[in-house]
Scaffold this active site. Structure first.
Site, mmCIF file in Angstrom:
data_model
loop_
_atom_site.group_PDB
_atom_site.id
_atom_site.type_symbol
_atom_site.label_atom_id
_atom_site.label_comp_id
_atom_site.label_asym_id
_atom_site.label_seq_id
_atom_site.Cartn_x
_atom_site.Cartn_y
_atom_site.Cartn_z
ATOM 1 N N ASN A 212 -42.106 -17.986 -5.439
ATOM 2 C CA ASN A 212 -41.087 -18.430 -6.295
ATOM 3 C C ASN A 212 -41.524 -19.193 -7.324
ATOM 4 O OD1 ASN A 212 -39.444 -18.813 -3.126
ATOM 5 N ND2 ASN A 212 -39.168 -16.940 -4.658
ATOM 6 N N GLY A 234 -47.700 -17.484 -8.379
ATOM 7 C CA GLY A 234 -48.037 -16.576 -7.303
ATOM 8 C C GLY A 234 -46.788 -15.730 -7.141
ATOM 9 N N ASP A 235 -45.991 -15.645 -8.222
ATOM 10 C CA ASP A 235 -44.698 -14.826 -8.261
ATOM 11 C C ASP A 235 -44.712 -13.883 -9.668
ATOM 12 O OD1 ASP A 235 -42.063 -13.884 -7.584
ATOM 13 O OD2 ASP A 235 -42.223 -15.032 -5.673
ATOM 14 N N ASP A 236 -43.531 -13.829 -10.049
ATOM 15 C CA ASP A 236 -43.141 -13.030 -11.301
ATOM 16 C C ASP A 236 -43.836 -13.829 -12.554
ATOM 17 O OD1 ASP A 236 -41.917 -11.190 -9.511
ATOM 18 O OD2 ASP A 236 -39.854 -12.047 -10.155
#
Length: 426
Positions: A212, A234-236
């Site tokens: 997130n 660690g996400d988009d």
């Protein structure tokens, strides 16, 4: 003193209006004291058209910020350090109108500029490690605030600005128009040794403690330019939520995370999600301490509402993704280089019986000049487009697709699709 006027004679000798060129320089209180109120006072002062937070100062932000920057310039050359009083932020952060997400800082108004002075220099320290450890890999944990929420804004620029250790998403642009974000540095890195080691055999469950930490999400916004970004997370890296239109993205480097996301879409049954006229060029993606799960992916919720309220439940909405041009992408070791899922939920409810219900349409997508490799996690799969039979994908063109699966023959899966060109779909 709370803040000083660098144009002292002007400020002291004559009344100052928002049309004067008064520059206000803030010096932090120091010794752990809260700088939030003096920051807000300067922004709200009609005599402060340019607000300067110089290097090398760190400003302690212990309260939520709601700032209207109408016709202002905010130079954050130092660092806005958001406190680690998690209970305060959980109980006091501002609610947004998407997925019950919250934010620590609202920026609104028109004709404004925020600058960090230089690339990877001034900006925000979200002190996100406290949030990463608390969540311990649990997605969408309630209470984590977005670092910077741009809402109801227009004709504005954020440039040469850094967000280090964001608490949640770094940027969220909502209900805004003509916004440029350029020269942006985002870094979300876990330093807690309690994070489990990556284990692809079990889907890496729980090992990504910077989940997130999206670089930027756009929602209900038009005419957005994203240029010259570097994102470690660690996400988009970049995510388009519903009603993101006329967006141009250039020269973005994504390290780790999930790559470029179209979605999630169709989460709200009473909202129609359009994502149209998207252009992206010169995108580089690499794994880092976190895997690169994909280069580009598209995701639609199931066509019925299931699993409770957002952020982890929802569905039943509809919409259209169209006129998308993605070109000159370069990547290595992407677990699934390009994929589409139309049976999305983040809840624990088994929704497989609803996987044929999404009515969200993906059409007129051009993928051009992609060069890269898959990681082999999904064997030879390099394209996996699984569309809903209720809304078949139409007119996807792959031009100069140069993506390999080292050690495997490339596999292209196209389900419920029409007019897919440039790749040998199976």
């Amino acid at each position: 003193m709370l803040f000083s006027f660098t144009l002292l004679a002007l400020v002291v000798l004559a009344p100052v209006s928002t049309h004067n060129s008064g520059t206000c320089t803030l010096i932090p209180h120091g010794n752990g004291r809260d700088d939030s109120q003096q920051f807000l006072n300067a922004i709200n002062s009609p005599g402060c058209n340019v607000i300067e937070l110089p290097q090398p100062y760190t400003y302690s932000i212990q309260q939520v910020l709601n700032t209207n920057l109408q016709n202002k310039v905010l130079n954050v050359f130092g660092t806005l350090s958001f406190s680690t009083d998690l209970a305060y932020w959980i109980n006091n952060s501002f609610m947004t109108d998407f997925q019950n997400q919250v934010t620590a800082w609202i920026v609104t108004g028109s004709n404004w500029t925020i600058s960090g002075g230089a690339f990877n220099a001034g900006g925000i320290d979200g002190n996100g490690q406290a949030w990463y450890t608390r969540a311990a890999g649990f997605g969408n944990q309630a209470g984590r605030p977005i670092s910077l929420y741009v809402v109801n804004a227009s004709d504005a620029v954020i440039k040469n600005f850094s967000v280090r250790q964001p608490q949640f998403w770094a940027f969220f642009v909502d209900q805004s128009k003509n916004i440029t974000l350029e020269g942006i540095y985002v870094n979300a890195t876990n330093h807690d040794p309690a994070e489990p080691v990556s284990n692809p055999a079990n889907g890496n469950a729980g090992n990504n403690w910077v989940v997130n930490t999206d670089g930027i999400d756009t929602y209900r916004s038009d005419s957005i330019v994203i240029r010259d970004w570097t994102v470690q997370n660690g996400d988009d890296c970049v995510a388009y939520k519903g009603n993101s239109t006329n967006i141009q993205v250039y020269n973005v480097t994504c390290n780790g995370g999930q790559g470029i996301a179209f979605g999630s879409l169709g989460q709200y049954p009473d909202r129609v999600d359009y994502v149209e006229n998207i252009y992206m060029s010169d995108i580089t993606l690499r794994p880092s301490v976190n895997r690169l799960t994909g280069a580009v992916y598209f995701k639609a919720w199931v066509g019925v509402s299931a699993g409770g309220p957002p952020p982890n439940g929802g569905g039943g909405g509809t919409g259209l993704v169209s006129n998308v041009l993605l070109e000159n992408f370069n990547f290595v070791d992407a677990d699934e280089p390009l994929y589409l899922q139309s049976c999305l939920t983040y809840s624990s409810v088994n929704v497989t019986q609803y996987c044929n219900t999404s009515t969200l349409v993906f059409q007129d997508i051009t993928v051009k000049d992609f060069t890269g490799t898959s990681s082999g996690l999904n064997n030879g799969s390099v394209v996996d487009i699984v569309c809903s039979p209720a809304a078949p994908c139409q007119n996807w063109q792959f031009l100069n697709w140069n993506v390999t699966a080292p050690g495997y023959s490339p596999v292209y899966t196209c389900t419920n699709t029409e007019d897919i060109g440039g790749i040998p779909c199976s």
